[in-house]
Design an enzyme around this catalytic site. Sequence first.
Site, PDB file in Angstrom:
ATOM      1  N   ASP A 292       7.414  -7.532 -10.904  1.00 54.88           N
ATOM      2  CA  ASP A 292       8.541  -8.232 -11.522  1.00 54.88           C
ATOM      3  C   ASP A 292       8.096  -9.683 -11.735  1.00 54.88           C
ATOM      4  O   ASP A 292       6.915 -10.021 -11.530  1.00 54.88           O
ATOM      5  CB  ASP A 292       9.821  -8.085 -10.682  1.00 54.88           C
ATOM      6  N   HIS A 293       9.060 -10.545 -12.138  1.00 51.23           N
ATOM      7  CA  HIS A 293       8.728 -11.950 -12.387  1.00 51.23           C
ATOM      8  C   HIS A 293       8.171 -12.629 -11.128  1.00 51.23           C
ATOM      9  O   HIS A 293       7.309 -13.496 -11.223  1.00 51.23           O
ATOM     10  CB  HIS A 293       9.974 -12.693 -12.896  1.00 51.23           C
TER      11      HIS A 293
ATOM     12  N   CYS B  49       5.979  -7.894  -6.033  1.00 46.15           N
ATOM     13  CA  CYS B  49       7.193  -8.669  -6.299  1.00 46.15           C
ATOM     14  C   CYS B  49       7.116  -9.933  -5.452  1.00 46.15           C
ATOM     15  O   CYS B  49       6.022 -10.297  -5.008  1.00 46.15           O
ATOM     16  CB  CYS B  49       8.454  -7.843  -6.048  1.00 46.15           C
TER      17      CYS B  49
ATOM     18  N   THR C 186       8.364 -10.611  -2.395  1.00 41.56           N
ATOM     19  CA  THR C 186       8.054 -10.296  -0.997  1.00 41.56           C
ATOM     20  C   THR C 186       7.199  -9.052  -0.834  1.00 41.56           C
ATOM     21  O   THR C 186       6.615  -8.846   0.229  1.00 41.56           O
ATOM     22  CB  THR C 186       9.358 -10.047  -0.215  1.00 41.56           C
ATOM     23  N   GLY C 187       7.209  -8.177  -1.804  1.00 40.09           N
ATOM     24  CA  GLY C 187       6.561  -6.860  -1.683  1.00 40.09           C
ATOM     25  C   GLY C 187       7.498  -5.809  -1.114  1.00 40.09           C
ATOM     26  O   GLY C 187       7.217  -4.611  -1.170  1.00 40.09           O
TER      27      GLY C 187
ATOM     28  N   GLY D 131      10.989  -5.231  -1.814  1.00 39.18           N
ATOM     29  CA  GLY D 131      11.827  -4.517  -2.785  1.00 39.18           C
ATOM     30  C   GLY D 131      11.041  -3.434  -3.503  1.00 39.18           C
ATOM     31  O   GLY D 131      11.514  -2.293  -3.655  1.00 39.18           O
TER      32      GLY D 131
ATOM     33  N   HIS E 200      -4.673   6.867   7.370  1.00 37.79           N
ATOM     34  CA  HIS E 200      -3.701   7.696   8.100  1.00 37.79           C
ATOM     35  C   HIS E 200      -2.530   8.169   7.249  1.00 37.79           C
ATOM     36  O   HIS E 200      -1.964   9.232   7.525  1.00 37.79           O
ATOM     37  CB  HIS E 200      -3.152   6.932   9.308  1.00 37.79           C
ATOM     38  N   ASN E 201      -2.114   7.362   6.263  1.00 39.54           N
ATOM     39  CA  ASN E 201      -0.912   7.725   5.479  1.00 39.54           C
ATOM     40  C   ASN E 201      -1.246   8.180   4.066  1.00 39.54           C
ATOM     41  O   ASN E 201      -0.346   8.519   3.301  1.00 39.54           O
ATOM     42  CB  ASN E 201       0.059   6.535   5.369  1.00 39.54           C
TER      43      ASN E 201
ATOM     44  N   ARG F 155       4.968 -14.308  -2.903  1.00 43.31           N
ATOM     45  CA  ARG F 155       5.484 -15.475  -2.175  1.00 43.31           C
ATOM     46  C   ARG F 155       5.088 -15.441  -0.697  1.00 43.31           C
ATOM     47  O   ARG F 155       5.418 -16.357   0.053  1.00 43.31           O
ATOM     48  CB  ARG F 155       7.017 -15.531  -2.318  1.00 43.31           C
TER      49      ARG F 155
ATOM     50  N   ARG G  94      -5.252  15.809  11.221  1.00 48.41           N
ATOM     51  CA  ARG G  94      -3.913  15.664  11.828  1.00 48.41           C
ATOM     52  C   ARG G  94      -3.010  14.770  10.982  1.00 48.41           C
ATOM     53  O   ARG G  94      -1.784  14.912  11.003  1.00 48.41           O
ATOM     54  CB  ARG G  94      -4.019  15.141  13.263  1.00 48.41           C
ATOM     55  N   HIS G  95      -3.626  13.862  10.210  1.00 44.26           N
ATOM     56  CA  HIS G  95      -2.814  12.962   9.389  1.00 44.26           C
ATOM     57  C   HIS G  95      -2.224  13.693   8.176  1.00 44.26           C
ATOM     58  O   HIS G  95      -1.125  13.375   7.722  1.00 44.26           O
ATOM     59  CB  HIS G  95      -3.651  11.767   8.945  1.00 44.26           C
TER      60      HIS G  95
HETATM   61  C1  RB5 Z   1      13.082 -11.689  -7.116  1.00 47.57           C
HETATM   62  O1  RB5 Z   1      13.641 -12.942  -6.962  1.00 47.57           O
HETATM   63  C2  RB5 Z   1      12.838 -11.050  -5.774  1.00 47.57           C
HETATM   64  O2  RB5 Z   1      14.045 -10.646  -5.221  1.00 47.57           O
HETATM   65  C3  RB5 Z   1      11.887  -9.897  -5.917  1.00 47.57           C
HETATM   66  O3  RB5 Z   1      10.693 -10.327  -6.483  1.00 47.57           O
HETATM   67  C4  RB5 Z   1      11.486  -9.196  -4.637  1.00 47.57           C
HETATM   68  O4  RB5 Z   1      10.999 -10.102  -3.698  1.00 47.57           O
HETATM   69  C5  RB5 Z   1      12.451  -8.265  -4.084  1.00 47.57           C
HETATM   70  O5  RB5 Z   1      12.238  -7.655  -3.014  1.00 47.57           O
END
Ligand code: RB5
Length: 140
Positions: free
Chosen positions: A9-10, A65, A67-68, A70, A98-99, A109, A132-133
């Site tokens: 995303d942005h 994204c 935080t990674g 979402g 393992h996964n 961010r 096993r995995h």
């Molecule tokens: C966008 O502002 C933010 O919410 C998205 O990039 C992400 O971090 C969501 O989990």
Amino acid sequence: MPEIIIGSDHGGFKLKNIIIAHLKELGFEIKDKGCYSEESCDYPVIAKDVAEEVLNSGNKGILICGTGIGMSIAANRYKGIRASHCTDTYTARLTRMHNDSNILCLGERITGSGLALDIVDIWLKSEFEGGRHLKRINMF
Ligand code: RB5
């Protein structure tokens, strides 16, 4: 070289472009499912496109994204997707071993670009151990 399916995303747009340039330099083919600018957009739409392409092609995907988180929540809604949000190289390696992780999620961010590229490299190089995995991931 296999094709890597990528999307952001942005909030992950800049890091996505850094990762694309890095992977192209290494010789990977890239399928970029968007977004294509820093204009605000909805990460679940991109996560769906990448997840479906990963399931259809059998190739690995990368989602970025802010935080990674979402992206990982959204991608893991799709049966057969094992999306891993990683902020260090140890979990990037272990989630492949393992996964059998098929999508790597990163937060622009949260993780600086130098570490993010190491995480990408290690995640792509590490192999699933099976055994096993495999039994365990078949329980999902
Ligand atoms: C966008 O502002 C933010 O919410 C998205 O990039 C992400 O971090 C969501 O989990």
